[in-house]
Design a protein around this motif. Sequence first.
Motif, PDB file in Angstrom:
ATOM      1  N   SER A   4       0.823  -1.204   0.000  1.00  0.00           N
ATOM      2  CA  SER A   4       0.000   0.000   0.000  1.00  0.00           C
ATOM      3  C   SER A   4       0.860   1.259   0.000  1.00  0.00           C
ATOM      4  N   ALA A   5       1.924   1.257   0.818  1.00  0.00           N
ATOM      5  CA  ALA A   5       2.795   2.428   0.903  1.00  0.00           C
ATOM      6  C   ALA A   5       3.563   2.641  -0.396  1.00  0.00           C
ATOM      7  N   LEU A   6       4.061   1.572  -0.987  1.00  0.00           N
ATOM      8  CA  LEU A   6       4.766   1.691  -2.264  1.00  0.00           C
ATOM      9  C   LEU A   6       3.848   2.279  -3.336  1.00  0.00           C
ATOM     10  N   GLU A   7       2.630   1.806  -3.376  1.00  0.00           N
ATOM     11  CA  GLU A   7       1.687   2.305  -4.381  1.00  0.00           C
ATOM     12  C   GLU A   7       1.373   3.788  -4.167  1.00  0.00           C
ATOM     13  N   LYS A   8       1.251   4.194  -2.925  1.00  0.00           N
ATOM     14  CA  LYS A   8       1.032   5.616  -2.642  1.00  0.00           C
ATOM     15  C   LYS A   8       2.215   6.459  -3.094  1.00  0.00           C
ATOM     16  N   ASN A   9       3.403   5.849  -3.110  1.00  0.00           N
ATOM     17  CA  ASN A   9       4.609   6.563  -3.524  1.00  0.00           C
ATOM     18  C   ASN A   9       4.898   6.423  -5.017  1.00  0.00           C
ATOM     19  N   GLY A  10       3.947   5.880  -5.764  1.00  0.00           N
ATOM     20  CA  GLY A  10       4.062   5.859  -7.223  1.00  0.00           C
ATOM     21  C   GLY A  10       4.637   4.593  -7.822  1.00  0.00           C
ATOM     22  N   PHE A  11       5.008   3.628  -6.995  1.00  0.00           N
ATOM     23  CA  PHE A  11       5.562   2.376  -7.505  1.00  0.00           C
ATOM     24  C   PHE A  11       4.426   1.443  -7.955  1.00  0.00           C
ATOM     25  N   GLY A  12       4.678   0.673  -9.001  1.00  0.00           N
ATOM     26  CA  GLY A  12       3.799  -0.440  -9.307  1.00  0.00           C
ATOM     27  C   GLY A  12       4.215  -1.624  -8.461  1.00  0.00           C
ATOM     28  N   VAL A  13       3.277  -2.385  -7.967  1.00  0.00           N
ATOM     29  CA  VAL A  13       3.599  -3.492  -7.071  1.00  0.00           C
ATOM     30  C   VAL A  13       2.871  -4.757  -7.516  1.00  0.00           C
ATOM     31  N   HIS A  14       3.592  -5.867  -7.515  1.00  0.00           N
ATOM     32  CA  HIS A  14       3.046  -7.160  -7.897  1.00  0.00           C
ATOM     33  C   HIS A  14       3.426  -8.181  -6.832  1.00  0.00           C
ATOM     34  N   LEU A  15       2.439  -8.818  -6.233  1.00  0.00           N
ATOM     35  CA  LEU A  15       2.684  -9.850  -5.225  1.00  0.00           C
ATOM     36  C   LEU A  15       2.580 -11.217  -5.893  1.00  0.00           C
ATOM     37  N   VAL A  16       3.616 -12.027  -5.744  1.00  0.00           N
ATOM     38  CA  VAL A  16       3.618 -13.365  -6.340  1.00  0.00           C
ATOM     39  C   VAL A  16       4.019 -14.375  -5.270  1.00  0.00           C
ATOM     40  N   LYS A  17       3.615 -15.617  -5.484  1.00  0.00           N
ATOM     41  CA  LYS A  17       3.812 -16.615  -4.432  1.00  0.00           C
ATOM     42  C   LYS A  17       5.175 -17.296  -4.475  1.00  0.00           C
ATOM     43  N   ASP A  18       5.809 -17.331  -5.651  1.00  0.00           N
ATOM     44  CA  ASP A  18       7.072 -18.050  -5.743  1.00  0.00           C
ATOM     45  C   ASP A  18       7.907 -17.518  -6.901  1.00  0.00           C
ATOM     46  N   ARG A  19       9.097 -18.095  -7.046  1.00  0.00           N
ATOM     47  CA  ARG A  19      10.031 -17.593  -8.060  1.00  0.00           C
ATOM     48  C   ARG A  19       9.558 -17.860  -9.494  1.00  0.00           C
ATOM     49  N   VAL A  20       8.766 -18.908  -9.691  1.00  0.00           N
ATOM     50  CA  VAL A  20       8.232 -19.162 -11.029  1.00  0.00           C
ATOM     51  C   VAL A  20       7.259 -18.053 -11.424  1.00  0.00           C
ATOM     52  N   GLN A  21       6.373 -17.676 -10.511  1.00  0.00           N
ATOM     53  CA  GLN A  21       5.462 -16.564 -10.797  1.00  0.00           C
ATOM     54  C   GLN A  21       6.225 -15.257 -10.983  1.00  0.00           C
ATOM     55  N   ALA A  22       7.314 -15.103 -10.244  1.00  0.00           N
ATOM     56  CA  ALA A  22       8.140 -13.897 -10.400  1.00  0.00           C
ATOM     57  C   ALA A  22       8.739 -13.843 -11.800  1.00  0.00           C
ATOM     58  N   PHE A  23       9.272 -14.967 -12.278  1.00  0.00           N
ATOM     59  CA  PHE A  23       9.826 -15.033 -13.631  1.00  0.00           C
ATOM     60  C   PHE A  23       8.744 -14.689 -14.658  1.00  0.00           C
ATOM     61  N   ASN A  24       7.558 -15.244 -14.481  1.00  0.00           N
ATOM     62  CA  ASN A  24       6.465 -14.969 -15.410  1.00  0.00           C
ATOM     63  C   ASN A  24       6.096 -13.484 -15.426  1.00  0.00           C
ATOM     64  N   LYS A  25       6.096 -12.864 -14.242  1.00  0.00           N
ATOM     65  CA  LYS A  25       5.745 -11.445 -14.164  1.00  0.00           C
ATOM     66  C   LYS A  25       6.821 -10.591 -14.830  1.00  0.00           C
ATOM     67  N   ILE A  26       8.080 -10.921 -14.619  1.00  0.00           N
ATOM     68  CA  ILE A  26       9.158 -10.198 -15.297  1.00  0.00           C
ATOM     69  C   ILE A  26       8.956 -10.267 -16.809  1.00  0.00           C
ATOM     70  N   TYR A  27       8.703 -11.465 -17.286  1.00  0.00           N
ATOM     71  CA  TYR A  27       8.530 -11.678 -18.728  1.00  0.00           C
ATOM     72  C   TYR A  27       7.366 -10.841 -19.265  1.00  0.00           C
ATOM     73  N   GLU A  28       6.323 -10.777 -18.478  1.00  0.00           N
ATOM     74  CA  GLU A  28       5.142 -10.010 -18.877  1.00  0.00           C
ATOM     75  C   GLU A  28       5.420  -8.505 -18.929  1.00  0.00           C
ATOM     76  N   LEU A  29       6.262  -8.023 -18.028  1.00  0.00           N
ATOM     77  CA  LEU A  29       6.474  -6.582 -17.903  1.00  0.00           C
ATOM     78  C   LEU A  29       7.418  -5.998 -18.954  1.00  0.00           C
ATOM     79  N   ILE A  30       8.274  -6.826 -19.554  1.00  0.00           N
ATOM     80  CA  ILE A  30       9.267  -6.300 -20.501  1.00  0.00           C
ATOM     81  C   ILE A  30       8.750  -6.438 -21.929  1.00  0.00           C
ATOM     82  N   PRO A  31       8.580  -5.331 -22.646  1.00  0.00           N
ATOM     83  CA  PRO A  31       8.078  -5.411 -24.025  1.00  0.00           C
ATOM     84  C   PRO A  31       9.046  -6.137 -24.948  1.00  0.00           C
TER      85      PRO A  31
END
Length: 245
Positions: A57-84
């Motif tokens: 919540s605090a990060l979002e108020k400060n302008g950051f985008g925030v993504h909560l993931v459960k494990d490193r596989v989901q983290a890898f998937n989110k990275i892949y999604e975020l980079i054009p």
Amino acid sequence: MPSKQPVAPAPPASTYSDVDFKHLLEKDEVFKSQWDPSSNAKYLKTADASRVATAKSALEKNGFGVHLVKDRVQAFNKIYELIPEGASVATAHSTTLEEVGFINYLSDGKHPWKNIKDAIFAEKDQAKQQELRRTLGGVPDAFLTSVIAVTEDGHLLTGDQVGNRVGILIHGSKQAIVVVGSNKIVKDDSEAMTRFKSHVLPAVDAYTRKVFGFPKITVGNVATVFISYPAQRIQVIIIDETLGF
């Protein structure tokens, strides 16, 4: 405009297990003597859901985008999604990025981006290579890194030796993606510095001894990022795992 890649491949396994926190602590006698488990063991534990929610919540108020993931596989998937697709990509050293498999994936060349390090290391003249680090390496489309700590009031603490990580995260890249285990969440800026000095620095010194054969690293820059400007330029992926230093 390049399009995003919607479907990520399976992340490759990390081949860096000999330089993760656990193995360095087991093998490096200096590290063992410097690291106090009574005060630092808490930094190896994932944060509970309420602390994660507070930090998000605090990060979002400060302008950051925030993504909560459960494990490193989901983290890898989110990275892949975020980079054009077609974006130029740079990384700072990050044990976290090694552990999620991203460094191996970027290194094998079978990805939809332009790995800036390929162009830099292809230049064999050292003076020209250094200039490429300053110019091409300083302004990537996407910069990926981890940080020393994330505070519950929505700040990021980062540091480096020569300024590349700090400078590119704060201003140099078009987009920055910060990947952290929830074990890096701390109460405030003061505790972030405590975590840095007592927990992170001894680990980085052990890494330096293992990889480069130097007794310790010289940290020339430490910076707190209070806001993401422009808003959403810095995206933070928080993983419900203990990762990195």
